[in-house]
Enzyme design. Sequence first.
Site, PDB file in Angstrom:
ATOM      1  N   GLY A   6       0.827  -1.212   0.000  1.00 18.37           N
ATOM      2  CA  GLY A   6       0.000   0.000   0.000  1.00 18.37           C
ATOM      3  C   GLY A   6       0.854   1.252   0.000  1.00 18.37           C
ATOM      4  O   GLY A   6       1.957   1.249   0.546  1.00 18.37           O
ATOM      5  N   GLY A  17       6.163  -2.762   3.127  1.00 18.79           N
ATOM      6  CA  GLY A  17       5.745  -3.210   4.452  1.00 18.79           C
ATOM      7  C   GLY A  17       6.172  -4.644   4.704  1.00 18.79           C
ATOM      8  O   GLY A  17       7.104  -5.158   4.070  1.00 18.79           O
ATOM      9  N   ASP A  74       0.595   2.067   9.412  1.00 17.96           N
ATOM     10  CA  ASP A  74       0.124   1.369  10.625  1.00 17.96           C
ATOM     11  C   ASP A  74       1.193   1.293  11.717  1.00 17.96           C
ATOM     12  O   ASP A  74       0.877   0.977  12.858  1.00 17.96           O
ATOM     13  CB  ASP A  74      -0.299  -0.061  10.269  1.00 17.96           C
ATOM     14  CG  ASP A  74      -1.602  -0.096   9.490  1.00 17.96           C
ATOM     15  OD1 ASP A  74      -2.125   0.979   9.165  1.00 17.96           O
ATOM     16  OD2 ASP A  74      -2.084  -1.209   9.195  1.00 17.96           O
ATOM     17  N   LEU A  86      -8.152   8.037   3.174  1.00 12.43           N
ATOM     18  CA  LEU A  86      -7.753   9.443   3.380  1.00 12.43           C
ATOM     19  C   LEU A  86      -6.503   9.502   4.242  1.00 12.43           C
ATOM     20  O   LEU A  86      -5.691  10.417   4.124  1.00 12.43           O
ATOM     21  CB  LEU A  86      -8.877  10.223   4.076  1.00 12.43           C
ATOM     22  CG  LEU A  86     -10.099  10.562   3.232  1.00 12.43           C
ATOM     23  CD1 LEU A  86     -11.176  11.190   4.105  1.00 12.43           C
ATOM     24  CD2 LEU A  86      -9.707  11.523   2.112  1.00 12.43           C
ATOM     25  N   GLN A  87      -6.338   8.486   5.101  1.00 10.48           N
ATOM     26  CA  GLN A  87      -5.172   8.464   6.006  1.00 10.48           C
ATOM     27  C   GLN A  87      -3.868   8.212   5.269  1.00 10.48           C
ATOM     28  O   GLN A  87      -2.793   8.405   5.813  1.00 10.48           O
ATOM     29  CB  GLN A  87      -5.357   7.359   7.057  1.00 10.48           C
ATOM     30  CG  GLN A  87      -6.431   7.664   8.051  1.00 10.48           C
ATOM     31  CD  GLN A  87      -6.966   6.412   8.723  1.00 10.48           C
ATOM     32  OE1 GLN A  87      -6.577   6.083   9.818  1.00 10.48           O
ATOM     33  NE2 GLN A  87      -7.872   5.710   8.064  1.00 10.48           N
TER      34      GLN A  87
END
Length: 365
Positions: free
Chosen positions: A12, A119, A144, A290-291
Amino acid sequence: MKKRLLVATGGGDCPGLNAVIRAIVKRADQETDWEVVGSIEAFNGILTDPPQVVRLTNRDVSGIQNRGGTILKTTSKGGPFAWPTQHPDGSWTLEDRSTEMLERLVDPLHVDGVISIGGEGSMDIAQKLYEQGMNVIGIPKTIDNDLTSTDVTFGFHTAVEIATDAVDKLITTAASHNRLMILEVMGRHAGWIGLSSALAGGADVALIPEIPYDIEKVAEKIKHRMANGRGYAIVVIAEGAMPVGGDQTARKSDQIGYGNAILGGVGHRLLSELKDHVDVEARVVILGHLQRGGSPVAYDRILATQFGVKAVELALAGDYGKMVAYRTPHVVSVPIKDAINQYNYVSVDSDLVKTARGIGMCLGD
Ligand code: F6P
């Protein structure tokens, strides 16, 4: 002929990726015998015909440190060990093309070292490729903040700012209507974004994957905040949170090669569970991607730049199989294999959790 560093962004996207790419190119540019190329869409650019691998110069990366996303594009589907392949009958299988990828890196691409920014999944792929002989350096990224071996990943602080801004905004509308507002934020395995934004924004309840919630405890806190139908309450819930004895709110993806479960909807689930315990007017907001969008905050730009420079220096030293990491106050390197197959959870004994409890925040237990 110059030595070649290949850069790829996988998994991501995350605010700060462009700042890392820029730092890699700028640092390598100071070495007269090195040049940088970028693989488009993670390692897919190496395996497509013709390869989609582009030369990256100072001019290409000029001023991109404040841009969200990644100029190299990315994907969360497939990869060299699981390449989605369609057969004449229309069926799909995932094929291992790692050997072919390593061959292509030698010829025609003439790559000496690879910097893989990603990640946990990308680091896992990087380690396997390293074991097969690829000269690889890993750079951890995830909003995260759930990767181990590093105190923090870039993108996390930006996500916390965005989530905190959402809490701030929800407070004004909640207070105007005497409502309960439930904000669902990202955090698949770990509740760093949820707990941090709840603390910064002043939420009443923070529910995170590490602490399964007891619905009665959550309801009790909300009732207390909204006694006599007055007042308002804010709950921040991480997408990976779950009730005591329950599972995550997740569904399987129908995209070929997308291995992760798709999380989302636990905020609505919480509201329907609350209905049996408390009578309030409530709304749910899912903050979602949006984060991950928009410009990285200064902290993430700086960390990303530090990671990019360090990764090139490891490559110049031939110190492969390492992932760059931040161990306050130093940028260090750790074996990639130490950073995979485990997660950086919020410790229930941590000062962050104690602080939240110290100001009376309900954590669902
Ligand atoms: O990078 C991690 C993450 O932000 C998770 O919190 C979330 O579940 C996931 O990415 C969603 O990723 P996508 O929808 O882009 O595959």
